[in-house]
Design an enzyme around this catalytic site. Structure first.
Site, short mmCIF file in Angstrom:
data_model
loop_
_atom_site.label_atom_id
_atom_site.label_comp_id
_atom_site.label_asym_id
_atom_site.label_seq_id
_atom_site.Cartn_x
_atom_site.Cartn_y
_atom_site.Cartn_z
N VAL A 97 0.83 -1.21 0.00
CA VAL A 97 0.00 0.00 0.00
C VAL A 97 0.87 1.26 0.00
CG1 VAL A 97 -1.82 1.22 1.23
CG2 VAL A 97 -1.73 -1.25 1.32
N MET A 98 1.89 1.27 0.89
CA MET A 98 2.74 2.47 0.98
C MET A 98 3.54 2.67 -0.31
SD MET A 98 2.19 3.99 3.82
CE MET A 98 3.56 5.07 4.22
N ALA A 123 10.36 -3.68 7.36
CA ALA A 123 11.60 -3.45 8.10
C ALA A 123 12.21 -4.79 8.48
CB ALA A 123 11.31 -2.63 9.34
N ASN A 158 9.86 1.40 8.34
CA ASN A 158 9.97 1.77 9.76
C ASN A 158 11.13 0.98 10.38
OD1 ASN A 158 8.33 3.81 10.71
ND2 ASN A 158 6.54 2.48 10.96
N SER A 214 6.11 9.21 7.42
CA SER A 214 4.90 9.16 8.24
C SER A 214 3.72 9.70 7.46
CB SER A 214 5.06 9.97 9.53
OG SER A 214 3.84 9.90 10.26
N GLY A 215 2.56 9.12 7.73
CA GLY A 215 1.35 9.65 7.11
C GLY A 215 0.41 8.57 6.62
N LYS A 255 11.94 9.42 13.65
CA LYS A 255 10.64 8.81 13.32
C LYS A 255 10.18 7.87 14.44
CE LYS A 255 7.01 7.42 10.95
NZ LYS A 255 6.63 6.09 11.25
N HIS A 313 8.76 10.04 16.94
CA HIS A 313 7.44 10.47 16.42
C HIS A 313 6.39 9.41 16.77
CE1 HIS A 313 4.31 9.94 13.36
NE2 HIS A 313 4.33 11.25 13.16
N ASN A 314 6.74 8.14 16.53
CA ASN A 314 5.78 7.08 16.80
C ASN A 314 5.52 6.91 18.30
OD1 ASN A 314 5.86 6.73 14.05
ND2 ASN A 314 5.81 4.51 14.17
N GLU A 316 3.18 9.46 19.05
CA GLU A 316 1.89 9.01 18.46
C GLU A 316 1.18 8.05 19.42
OE1 GLU A 316 2.18 7.54 14.27
OE2 GLU A 316 1.41 5.67 15.10
N HIS A 375 26.44 2.46 48.79
CA HIS A 375 26.55 3.02 47.45
C HIS A 375 26.96 4.49 47.46
CE1 HIS A 375 25.28 -0.60 45.56
NE2 HIS A 375 24.15 -0.65 46.26
C1 6PG Z 1 3.05 6.78 10.61
C2 6PG Z 1 2.65 5.62 11.50
C3 6PG Z 1 3.03 4.33 10.86
C4 6PG Z 1 2.35 3.13 11.50
C5 6PG Z 1 3.06 2.67 12.74
C6 6PG Z 1 2.26 2.44 13.95
O1 6PG Z 1 3.76 7.63 11.12
O2 6PG Z 1 2.64 6.80 9.46
O3 6PG Z 1 3.29 5.72 12.73
O4 6PG Z 1 4.41 4.27 10.83
O5 6PG Z 1 1.02 3.32 11.66
O6 6PG Z 1 3.72 1.51 12.34
O7 6PG Z 1 2.00 1.12 14.12
P1 6PG Z 1 1.59 0.38 15.46
O8 6PG Z 1 0.54 1.16 16.14
O9 6PG Z 1 1.06 -0.90 14.89
O10 6PG Z 1 2.82 0.14 16.26
#
Ligand code: 6PG
Length: 517
Positions: free
Chosen positions: A17-18, A95, A122, A147-148, A219, A222-223, A226, A490
């Protein structure tokens, strides 16, 4: 399949898909792309998509030709033969081992030392560092974290490139063309989801992050953010759903209102959409028929592990990983629910309900500030440890559009780092300090309310504990050092004495004298 003698600008390997969407984004921006995947159906699908879009939307950018922009290849060797030199090859494969496999196949196929291979998966950042070294004499291994999701890939992702600076000069125009764009005046995304009509104006969400694995590290963080952001939204939902007895549709309405203010973000917007959706089979709100067991692919866990390794606290990110793990214990929870009591939840008046909703809003905002503060602090620590010069204003800038954590709030983070590029922590930026000062009363109230009603809010609470720990000049670590000295000799540092000088109490001697070590 179309025959075309003109060489392609880019080779693309991996058409999931990506990969398919990144390929279509590239062709929309005027690049001719040779494609390969082990699964021939995926090659056919992207070629068919290209043909369909040429017929339906015209051949961007000048809409004057109709020759195919995606050229199918049936082997790595054929892919290399279709590319202009030096080659630029983009990988969108899972990955881990698949990246190494493809690189080995490209070497067998005759890739050259000045060709560039870009990994957009990733990947774990340390794998990226190792690959750069391993492939040094064979070709330039470059990385770009993306990302996206699928829509981002198709119409403008946020891109975090890192690696050899020369390779970056060659990739830069490509990435800046296909990346998401931000209106420089408002700091908001310029979004247009139209095939054949990519966004050309605005600031591009693709900036060079640094050498070796820096982009994949950023990244990863970032996750991690997220994960925290998503968990915080879920906790807000949970309090409203369980303690305020609100329906998913009512909560969606609240999220839509929140999306007009400081919480304006992609994740709040999609949460509202999920909550509004009714399952066509059962006619129930979709959220009620989704099993409450969260999955994860590992990037949140990597972030939490890195924070522990580097001693850079990111408790809200770690808590979000734990929350997913706890959700996975579904069978145990179902059993425990029959045994373990919680408090009784009382009905509230409509005025009280409104107050709670406002306090949840403020708690979400303050907790979100802390989650980002933890992520940026972690990147800062990693930069010092690994010798990267990370530009945090630039990182916040490229997260303003395209990526999953895109939010209006990232403009404020950009401005904080523009005010002070050495900022130790977002919390001490004057704007954010003021925001938390204003909203912390409600933050505390929301956590008390949730706790008294037995609704778990680990992410909210961990963020508040982080804030309270960070703002206190004295923590109970003094007692902890005393405990360590007692049972393990210690030693400890002493208030008012030079840093690094160590003292120990001889606990076993009658008058317990202090010894200088
Ligand atoms: C992004 C997302 C993408 C993916 C992650 C999260 O930035 O586009 O973070 O990389 O959705 O892999 O996946 P999980 O929630 O399954 O860990």
């Amino acid at each position: 399949m179309g025959q075309n003698t003109q060489l392609c600008d880019i080779g693309f390997i991996g058409l999931g898909v990506m990969g398919k969407n990144l390929t279509m984004n590239l062709v929309d921006n005027g690049y001719k792309v040779a494609v390969f995947d082990l699964d021939y159906h995926k090659i056919e699908a992207v070629v068919a998509q290209d043909q369909y879009e040429i017929e339906t939307y015209g051949n961007d950018p000048d809409k004057s030709t109709s020759s195919p922009r995606v050229i199918p290849c049936s082997s790595y060797t054929e892919l290399l033969s279709k590319l202009s030199s030096p080659h630029l090859i983009i990988l969108s494969v899972p990955a881990g081992e698949p990246v190494d496999d493809v690189c080995a196949k490209l070497i067998d196929a005759g890739i050259k030392a000045d060709d560039i291979v870009v990994d957009t998966g990733n990947s774990l950042w340390t794998d990226t560092v190792a690959r750069e070294k391993r492939f040094e004499s064979k070709f330039l291994f470059f990385s770009t974290a993306v990302s996206g999701g699928e829509i981002g890939a198709r119409f403008g992702p946020s891109l975090m490139p890192s690696g050899d600076p020369y390779a970056w000069t060659r990739i830069k125009p490509v990435w800046q063309a296909i990346a998401a764009k931000v209106d420089p005046k408002t700091g908001k995304p310029i979004e247009r989801f139209e095939p054949g009509n990519p966004v050309k104006e605005g600031e591009s969400c693709a900036s060079y992050i640094g050498p070796n694995g820096a982009g994949h590290y950023v990244k990863m963080v970032h996750n991690g953010i997220e994960y925290a952001d998503m968990q915080l939204i879920c906790e807000a939902y949970h309090v409203m759903r369980t303690a305020l007895h609100m329906t998913p549709a009512e909560i969606a309405k609240i999220f839509r209102q929140w999306n007009q203010g400081v919480l304006d973000s992609y994740l709040i917007a999609i949460s509202a959409e999920v909550l509004e959706h009714v399952d066509s089979e059962s006619q129930l709100p979709l959220v009620d028929i989704i099993l409450d067991k969260a999955g994860q692919k590992g990037t949140g866990l990597w972030t939490a592990m890195s924070s522990l390794e580097l001693g850079s606290p990111a408790p809200t990110i770690s808590q979000a990983v734990f929350a997913r793990a706890l959700s996975g214990l579904k069978a145990e929870r179902v059993h425990a629910a029959k045994i373990l009591p919680g408090p009784v939840i009382h009905e509230l008046s409509s005025k009280e309900k409104q107050d709670v909703i406002q306090s949840i809003h403020d708690a979400l905002y303050c907790s979100k500030i802390c989650a980002y503060a933890q992520g940026f602090q972690l990147m800062n620590t990693a930069a010092a440890e690994y010798g990267w010069e990370l530009d945090f204003a630039e990182i916040a800038k490229i997260w303003r559009a395209g990526c999953i954590i895109r939010a209006v709030f990232l403009q404020s983070i950009t401005e904080a780092y523009q005010r002070d590029e050495q900022l130790a922590n977002l919390l001490v930026d004057p704007f954010f300090a003021e925001q938390i000062k204003t909203y912390q009363g409600n933050w505390r109230k929301a956590i008390s309310f949730a706790t008294l009603n037995g609704i778990p809010c680990g992410a909210f609470s961990s963020a508040l504990a982080y804030y309270d720990s960070y703002r206190l000049d004295v923590l109970p670590a003094n007692l902890l050092q005393g405990q360590r000295d007692f049972f393990g000799a210690h030693a400890f540092e002493r208030v008012g004495k030079p840093s690094g000088k160590r003292f120990h109490v001889a606990w076993n001697e009658p008058n317990r004298p202090v010894e200088k070590l």
